[in-house]
Design a protein around this motif. Structure first.
Motif, short mmCIF file in Angstrom:
data_model
loop_
_atom_site.label_atom_id
_atom_site.label_comp_id
_atom_site.label_asym_id
_atom_site.label_seq_id
_atom_site.Cartn_x
_atom_site.Cartn_y
_atom_site.Cartn_z
N GLY A 106 0.61 -1.18 0.00
CA GLY A 106 -0.08 -0.04 -0.04
C GLY A 106 0.96 1.34 0.04
O GLY A 106 2.01 1.32 0.60
N ARG A 244 -3.14 -1.33 -2.39
CA ARG A 244 -3.79 -0.37 -2.61
C ARG A 244 -3.00 1.20 -2.75
O ARG A 244 -2.26 1.24 -1.89
CB ARG A 244 -4.90 -0.09 -1.54
N ILE A 289 -11.81 1.35 -5.62
CA ILE A 289 -12.55 0.59 -4.34
C ILE A 289 -13.46 1.77 -4.01
O ILE A 289 -12.98 2.81 -3.52
CB ILE A 289 -11.23 0.58 -3.34
N VAL A 313 -9.26 5.64 -4.00
CA VAL A 313 -8.76 4.44 -3.63
C VAL A 313 -8.55 3.59 -4.98
O VAL A 313 -9.79 3.35 -5.47
CB VAL A 313 -9.37 3.59 -2.69
N GLU A 315 -7.00 -0.15 -6.41
CA GLU A 315 -6.47 -1.58 -5.94
C GLU A 315 -5.72 -2.32 -7.22
O GLU A 315 -6.50 -2.12 -8.06
CB GLU A 315 -7.37 -2.31 -5.30
#
Length: 325
Positions: A106, A244, A289, A313, A315
């Motif tokens: 992330g 992410r 997301i 976001v 992913e």
């Protein structure tokens, strides 16, 4: 960006990061993973990430501001799971190479000027406080806002204010800047703020007339949008499957860039009509997301700067083979 207040001591600030809980909730998919706080600031997000990481989880903090790096080194000395890289998030690839991390689970980016930077008059970001007209996130890099305004061409100044501030009176402002600097250098924040106020014939309700100009010069001096493009691309490339990228933006130029970048990646390759392709060839290795989210009303009531925050976001899907961006 962070919520701050001074406690009466010079240079002392307390803060709480905007969208703190929700950003960390969305970022962490594996408590034992490798994460990057690409805009460390004063460490609000980093501290919460570390609270939720397992003993084998690790976090890298990145920031271009030397004051933020000083704060991050204090945290690194207290927690062996945390390390520091002094630079822009545009240098994310170099930072991960130095850390010997081929991929990460992330990356978090909290964009724009931080509240400690804005609230410290000596940094020169605020049109509400008297201070040197600096605006550099890394004061060790040249030029400062004052130095640039002292020599830049009138048309260049106007173009910067229009492009990065979306200021419709940019030409009037640039003309007055050039006229004023011929008499004496524009060296302080309030000098520039007062000058802009004189140049803007129509005032927006509840907005200081210098808001857009200060934003534009700051973005230009710090190469914020150029760095953002590089940083987004590097982050997406380095995400592990299931990893992410969480980005919090505070003005429309940033958010527009982030939105388009994430949308285009999630959409996948756009083939001309009539070309035979398989479903796999049309699929993207990325997905969005949820929808863009904003700060709740209670957070905005505590921190007026949170009202413009937008979080998005992206992913990297774990069910599709990886691809180069």
């Amino acid at each position: 960006m962070t919520l701050t207040s001074t406690d009466g001591a010079a240079g002392s600030f307390s803060h709480r990061s905007v969208l703190l809980d929700s950003a960390v909730d969305l970022l962490l998919t594996d408590s034992g993973g490798r994460y990057v706080d690409a805009t460390f600031g004063r460490g609000g997000h980093s501290r919460m990430i570390l609270e939720r990481l397992a003993e084998n989880g690790v976090l890298l903090g990145i920031d271009k501001d030397p004051q933020a790096i000083d704060e991050s080194r204090t945290l690194a000395a207290a927690d062996s799971r945390f390390n520091v890289f002094h630079g822009s998030f545009a240098d994310l690839g170099q930072a991960l190479e130095q850390a010997q991390w081929p991929q990460v689970e992330g990356v978090l980016m909290d964009l724009g000027v931080s509240s400690p930077q804005l609230d410290d008059a000596s940094r020169g970001f605020s049109f509400m406080r008297q201070g040197p007209l600096d605006m550099r996130m890394n004061p060790r890099q040249a030029p400062s806002a004052a130095e640039w305004l002292a020599s830049a061409d009138e048309k260049v100044i106007a173009d910067v204010i229009f492009k990065y501030g979306e200021e419709r009176f940019s030409r009037r402002i640039a003309r007055l800047i050039v006229e004023r600097r011929a008499e004496a250098p524009i060296s302080t924040t309030l000098e520039l703020a007062e000058l802009v106020a004189k140049a803007v014939p129509k005032k927006e309700k509840h907005k200081h007339p210098a808001t857009r100009t200060f934003q534009a010069i700051r973005i230009f001096i710090n190469r914020e949008l150029e760095d953002l493009e590089l940083g987004l691309r590097a982050a997406a490339e380095k995400l592990a499957p299931g990893g992410r990228l969480v980005v919090i933006s505070f003005h429309s130029l940033e958010d527009r860039l982030v939105k388009r970048f994430m949308r285009d990646l999630a959409r996948g390759p756009q083939m001309p009509k009539g070309i035979p392709v398989t479903a796999a060839e049309e699929s993207s290795a990325y997905r969005l997301i949820g929808k863009a989210s904003k700060a709740a009303s209670d957070e905005v009531s505590d921190n007026v700067r949170a009202r413009s925050a937008v979080m998005r976001v992206l992913e990297r899907r774990a069910d599709i083979a990886q691809e180069k961006i």
